[in-house]
Scaffold this active site. Sequence first.
Site, short mmCIF file in Angstrom:
data_model
loop_
_atom_site.label_atom_id
_atom_site.label_comp_id
_atom_site.label_asym_id
_atom_site.label_seq_id
_atom_site.Cartn_x
_atom_site.Cartn_y
_atom_site.Cartn_z
N LYS A 232 -8.69 -0.60 -5.74
CA LYS A 232 -8.64 -0.10 -4.20
C LYS A 232 -10.01 0.95 -4.01
CE LYS A 232 -7.24 3.83 -1.70
NZ LYS A 232 -5.93 4.22 -1.57
N HIS B 12 0.77 -1.26 0.15
CA HIS B 12 -0.01 -0.01 -0.12
C HIS B 12 0.89 1.29 0.13
CE1 HIS B 12 -4.06 2.24 1.17
NE2 HIS B 12 -3.14 3.11 1.02
N HIS C 296 2.03 4.97 -2.54
CA HIS C 296 1.63 5.82 -3.67
C HIS C 296 2.77 6.35 -4.49
CE1 HIS C 296 -2.55 5.88 -2.23
NE2 HIS C 296 -1.85 5.77 -0.87
N ASP D 114 2.07 3.46 3.37
CA ASP D 114 0.97 4.37 2.95
C ASP D 114 1.88 5.89 2.64
OD1 ASP D 114 -1.19 5.49 1.83
OD2 ASP D 114 -2.08 6.08 3.90
N ASP E 270 -4.54 1.69 12.77
CA ASP E 270 -5.27 3.02 13.29
C ASP E 270 -6.06 2.55 14.58
OD1 ASP E 270 -3.80 4.74 12.10
OD2 ASP E 270 -5.31 4.97 10.26
N HIS F 83 -4.69 0.39 6.68
CA HIS F 83 -4.77 1.32 7.63
C HIS F 83 -5.36 0.67 9.24
CE1 HIS F 83 -4.15 3.39 4.23
NE2 HIS F 83 -5.40 3.92 3.87
N HIS G 92 0.11 2.28 8.69
CA HIS G 92 0.41 3.50 9.38
C HIS G 92 1.11 3.52 10.52
CE1 HIS G 92 -3.49 5.72 7.39
NE2 HIS G 92 -2.48 5.64 6.61
N HIS H 4 -9.63 1.30 1.89
CA HIS H 4 -9.11 2.19 2.80
C HIS H 4 -10.36 2.07 3.83
CE1 HIS H 4 -8.16 6.39 4.26
NE2 HIS H 4 -9.45 6.35 4.76
ZN ZN Z 1 -3.07 5.13 0.71
#
Ligand code: ZN
Length: 368
Positions: free
Chosen positions: A184, A68, A70, A307, A249, A246, A270, A217
């Site tokens: 996604k 994951h 970008h 991420d 979290d 994520h 994360h 997400h």
């Molecule tokens: Zn992302």
Amino acid sequence: MTTRREFLLQTTAAGVVAAASLRIAHAARAGTGEDSGNKDGSQAAPAGVVQTVLGPLDASKLGFTLPHEHVAEGAYYLNKWPKTWGGRAEFVAKAVAKLKVIKAAGISTIVDLTPYDVWRDIRFLGEVSRKSGIHMIACTGQRFLPPITHVPMPARTISGLTEFFIKEIRQGIDGTSVKAGVIKIGIVAKKPTRLEEIGLRATVRASKATGVPIRVHTDAANRAGESIAVILENEGMNPARVSFDHSDDSGDMDYFLGLVRRGYSLGMDHVHRGFMPKLNPSFERRVKCIKLLIDAGFADKIFLSQDSEFGGSLIPENAKEWRDTIDPSEGMLFVTRKLIPRLTRLGVTDQQIRTITVANPKRFFGRS
Ligand SMILES: [Zn+2]
């Protein structure tokens, strides 16, 4: 705090960067299923093969994978600070040099989860993959849906969106022959909005039609995976083909165990945010939860990533402040430099790390 994603959304790009012409190398098609076609005339790779931006690849060749990240929004940063790099060629060169450092650290594959609505430049992704030697898997799908953003969606119905996702998986993205290898979908809050639910159902239908997996997400702090799972299962989705990203979290083992026991995977991407004073859970809690899940026998349901917005790591020093609000200073090397060493010190074995970083991506991204 303004997140990078919010920053991107608040800033209007002056225009789309002219795409440099590039040749996308294609892997040999013989035996990949590319030539055989489906009964509807479209093309899809067979089981065990993953679609990268440079063509189909046997999933056993993915190696150490960050699932994951970008990269495809990189050219957005060139557009925003056009004078910093001197032009697209220099920007690409800088990106490739940085990606080569990442490759030298043992990272073989990066999964790019940047769909069309958040500045995806598929030509940039293909070019830096080819020049750096890192396998890249591009995504279809959608990150933000109205009314959260006002992007002109390709469709607002389940069937219309399904068709769009399948097109990017089977035919190509933005007029290129580069195909998506994962879907996604962004669900911003605890429960999907009306359009997010449409997007989620379309995601399932496109996944079932093509065999590519889904990454969601999620707002893990509010146990969003649970309400999303209800819709996924209503659509007949196989949880083994879904990762709730994520997830760290949350920090709630009850939430985690409920989802992995149902067969879902958890993206722990994360973890670096645990170092930020205002963001819970802490780094230590996030790491502890990963260890507890491994000890409970669920190493095969965990993914590690960060991420990161790769383009952000290339921006000028005078814009560093907001860059550092979200991404770890190690960028895409946080997992290998900080997280894995910490897990190892807690007693996680090399074999378990290999399961998480190599075997899980191989199984997950290979077509079902
Ligand atoms: Zn992302």
